[in-house]
Design an enzyme around this catalytic site. Structure first.
Site, mmCIF file in Angstrom:
data_model
loop_
_atom_site.group_PDB
_atom_site.id
_atom_site.type_symbol
_atom_site.label_atom_id
_atom_site.label_comp_id
_atom_site.label_asym_id
_atom_site.label_seq_id
_atom_site.Cartn_x
_atom_site.Cartn_y
_atom_site.Cartn_z
ATOM 1 N N HIS A 7 22.514 112.625 -8.626
ATOM 2 C CA HIS A 7 23.473 113.330 -7.762
ATOM 3 C C HIS A 7 24.903 112.982 -8.112
ATOM 4 C CE1 HIS A 7 22.785 109.486 -5.469
ATOM 5 N NE2 HIS A 7 24.094 109.567 -5.257
ATOM 6 N N HIS A 79 31.169 108.919 -6.696
ATOM 7 C CA HIS A 79 30.381 108.275 -7.752
ATOM 8 C C HIS A 79 29.370 109.245 -8.341
ATOM 9 C CE1 HIS A 79 27.660 107.339 -4.227
ATOM 10 N NE2 HIS A 79 26.723 107.597 -5.119
ATOM 11 N N GLU A 130 26.263 104.707 -10.102
ATOM 12 C CA GLU A 130 25.088 104.166 -9.424
ATOM 13 C C GLU A 130 23.892 104.396 -10.342
ATOM 14 O OE1 GLU A 130 24.037 106.242 -5.805
ATOM 15 O OE2 GLU A 130 22.663 104.666 -5.145
#
Lengths: 134, 134
Positions: A7, A79, A130
């Site tokens: 994502h 992010h 991430e």
């Protein structure tokens, strides 16, 4: 090592307004808002077919995204989350290459119930990364 | 209306260094650098399987990403590109919803040889959005 883009997270000051933009203006498919108290955010998932955008609104001033929104009051990309097969092997490879893993370096359980780590933006072209074990 | 995420663009001050991070540290598959003089950038594509990251380095000070890098010297996420089936229909829908299309509102030929438009970040949760006709 690097897998799919899980994502793109966008921090927003007003989740209802950002949801309206994605649903009504852009015509996207959205999830219902989910409060994630352990992560200090309420999230709405935007389904893009091949991946997703996560709209994140802070639950309170102690939220990990509150500082970002103080600097970026209109919101913005916060992010990128990449999938990896084995998060411990990924962490060890990154550390051996000199990249900084945030926190104590131990994976935490992320917003999707899977182990995640965050990497220092200065080591990744100015982007908070991430990693999530797929 | 909104289709797949075509790419996440990351503006970088040093394309060779950013490529090394994605290739060597993260273990991703990268294209060769391609200079796109019409767009003022040199680009490297990072293949993520489901979508891609585009690492963009300005060709010169007149590049559309030079201002962004002046404000973000380490680099950072610059825009998201979403696919649409019909870019003129998308534009008309967006304008009818009150969203601002950048430039003169006419699609240009983008870095992939397809018609693109850019949308005002203030109307999209602080994110510069590119639409590309798929």
């Amino acid at each position: 090592m690097l897998g799919r883009l899980n994502h793109v997270a966008i921090a927003v000051p007003d989740l209802a307004a950002a949801s309206a933009v994605y649903r009504d203006t852009l015509g996207a498919k959205l999830s219902k808002p989910q409060a994630l108290p352990d992560h200090g955010v309420t999230v709405v998932f935007v389904d893009l077919g091949n991946t997703k955008v996560e709209l994140l609104e802070p639950l309170d001033a102690a939220s990990p995204i509150s500082g970002f929104l103080a600097k970026n009051p209109a919101g913005g990309m916060h992010h990128l989350c990449y999938e990896v097969d084995d998060i411990l092997a990924a962490r060890d490879r990154l550390k051996a290459k000199g990249a900084r893993v945030l926190g104590d370096g131990e994976p935490k359980i992320g917003a999707h119930g899977k182990p995640v780590l965050f990497l220092h933006p200065k080591d990744f072209a100015g982007t908070l990364v991430e990693l999530e074990q797929a």
